[in-house]
Design an enzyme around this catalytic site. Structure first.
Site, PDB file in Angstrom:
ATOM      1  N   SER A 188      -6.445   7.731   3.270  1.00  0.00           N
ATOM      2  CA  SER A 188      -5.733   8.972   2.964  1.00  0.00           C
ATOM      3  C   SER A 188      -6.701  10.112   2.669  1.00  0.00           C
ATOM      4  CB  SER A 188      -4.769   8.787   1.779  1.00  0.00           C
ATOM      5  OG  SER A 188      -3.824   9.840   1.741  1.00  0.00           O
ATOM      6  N   LYS A 228       0.279  13.890   6.228  1.00  0.00           N
ATOM      7  CA  LYS A 228      -0.714  13.339   7.152  1.00  0.00           C
ATOM      8  C   LYS A 228      -0.076  12.565   8.307  1.00  0.00           C
ATOM      9  CE  LYS A 228      -4.520  12.938   3.811  1.00  0.00           C
ATOM     10  NZ  LYS A 228      -3.970  13.071   2.452  1.00  0.00           N
ATOM     11  N   SER A 252       0.709  13.675   0.604  1.00  0.00           N
ATOM     12  CA  SER A 252      -0.036  13.072   1.716  1.00  0.00           C
ATOM     13  C   SER A 252       0.851  12.531   2.832  1.00  0.00           C
ATOM     14  CB  SER A 252      -0.941  11.948   1.195  1.00  0.00           C
ATOM     15  OG  SER A 252      -2.102  12.498   0.602  1.00  0.00           O
ATOM     16  N   LYS A 281       2.998   5.129   4.845  1.00  0.00           N
ATOM     17  CA  LYS A 281       2.121   6.103   4.179  1.00  0.00           C
ATOM     18  C   LYS A 281       2.589   6.390   2.763  1.00  0.00           C
ATOM     19  CE  LYS A 281      -1.403   8.838   4.220  1.00  0.00           C
ATOM     20  NZ  LYS A 281      -1.535   8.626   2.764  1.00  0.00           N
TER      21      LYS A 281
END
Length: 384
Positions: free
Chosen positions: A122, A63, A60, A224
């Protein structure tokens, strides 16, 4: 997304030249992760690392690039936060057990909500919806992701989707991801604030930000998390703290920890070690003249030189007084010389070891001299 060539050149020089070997200081903590790095974002120096250039599965963390491109579209007016979009049926084909913000079928969703769903929750469905909003479909958006990665100098990165679900063609490195993260913070500071939001409710479902450090350390304001079974638990974290010399920011990239708790613990250890063991020292202001060099065959005989950005350096605590500099210049300097063109390198040393190499540029334009002036300088160069 349009940036001037000079901006790109300065940015690439910043990362490729200023990031150097670590200064002599206390040994960094032993970090339990597959690869990691600690970066002083003000100086641009990597203070400690292990396997930072090793290919990893970004999960992720992908992202971050999705968010960067959406932020760009908002800044350029191609999207607005209050604009509503309806995702295609592609989002229903995502892994049902993966992270989601739980968008309802054929229901318009505001770009602002999608951004919170992407960053705080997320959501893979949010990533797909935003990709379609920016580029029309996933394939076009992925192409844009890879063009942007190339522009940033992320040489060991390739994206295959906007969300980071496992794919052999979706890969990066800790170093490349640090470039992406620092660009996001610097280019879009207002929108970056979303990364500090602890929870978000959409469709009556409240989800907490998976970044534990937002609760453990008040100076942490992002960024993140990522996780896959094969890749382990990862976290890019950033903290901003005040010091006697001004505001400082440290960033960590920790890849492949064994648990959610471990990635947070190891990231915080690195952040604290960096702040406790290093000073960030400002050396020069942008456009400050650091030397005046001789120019041959030019309309001017002297050229002021310096930097096209403020220059900072990271040094071990209390070591700033031991810094020394050596200017290595191109010889001879022959006109024409464009403003902002590189004319030399300033090497900063500490206790005899090079800790930073800075690109020195011309602060003025120097045109070609008259015919007689060029002849005279040619004769002088013969005897130089």
């Amino acid at each position: 997304m349009k940036k001037t060539p000079s901006f790109f050149l300065a940015l690439l020089l910043f990362f490729s030249v200023i990031t150097v070997s670590h200064a002599q200081t206390a040994s960094p903590p032993t970090i339990v992760a597959r690869s990691w790095l600690l970066l002083d974002t003000v100086s641009g120096q990597i203070l400690a690392s292990r396997d930072a250039y090793k290919r990893i599965e970004p999960a992720s963390l992908t992202k971050l690039m999705t968010a960067y491109l959406v932020f760009s579209a908002i800044k350029e007016g191609r999207l607005s936060l209050n604009q509503s979009v309806t995702a295609s049926d592609q989002i229903w084909k995502l892994d049902k057990g993966s992270s989601k913000m739980f968008i309802e079928p054929r229901t318009p969703v505001k770009i602002q909500d999608l951004l919170y769903g992407l960053i705080v929750q997320s959501g893979n469905d949010a990533a797909m919806a935003l990709a379609e909003a920016v580029s029309g479909d996933e394939a076009a958006f992925v192409a844009l992701m890879n063009r942007e990665a190339e522009r940033m100098g992320m040489k060991s990165t390739h994206f295959s989707n906007p969300h980071g679900l496992p794919d052999k063609d979706n890969y990066s490195t800790a170093y490349d991801l640090s470039i992406l993260a620092i660009n996001l913070i610097r280019d879009y500071p207002e929108l970056y604030k979303i990364y500090s939001v602890r929870e978000f409710t959409y469709n009556r479902i409240r989800q907490r930000n998976r970044n534990r450090l937002l609760w453990l350390d008040p100076t942490v304001d992002g960024m993140k998390t990522g996780h896959t079974e094969a890749g382990g638990y990862s976290l890019i974290s950033s903290a901003k703290r005040e010091s006697a010399t001004g505001e400082r920011r440290m960033m960590t990239v920790v890849i492949g920890a064994s648990s959610d708790q471990m990635r947070a613990q190891e990231s915080l250890r690195l952040l604290n070690w960096g702040f406790e063991n290093f000073d960030t020292v400002k050396l020069f202001d942008r456009k400050q003249v650091i030397a005046t060099l001789d120019v041959w065959k030019g309309s001017k005989s002297k050229l002021p030189v310096g930097f096209n950005f403020d220059v900072y350096v990271s040094v071990p605590k209390g070591a700033a007084s031991r810094l020394k500099s050596v200017l290595e210049r191109k010889e001879p300097l022959v006109a024409p010389i464009d403003e902002n063109s590189r004319v030399g390198t300033l090497k900063m040393t500490l206790d005899g070891k090079v800790i930073s190499e800075l690109p020195v540029v011309a602060l003025e334009q120097v045109n070609v001299a008259s015919f007689l002036g060029r002849i005279w300088d040619t004769v002088q160069l013969w005897f130089k």
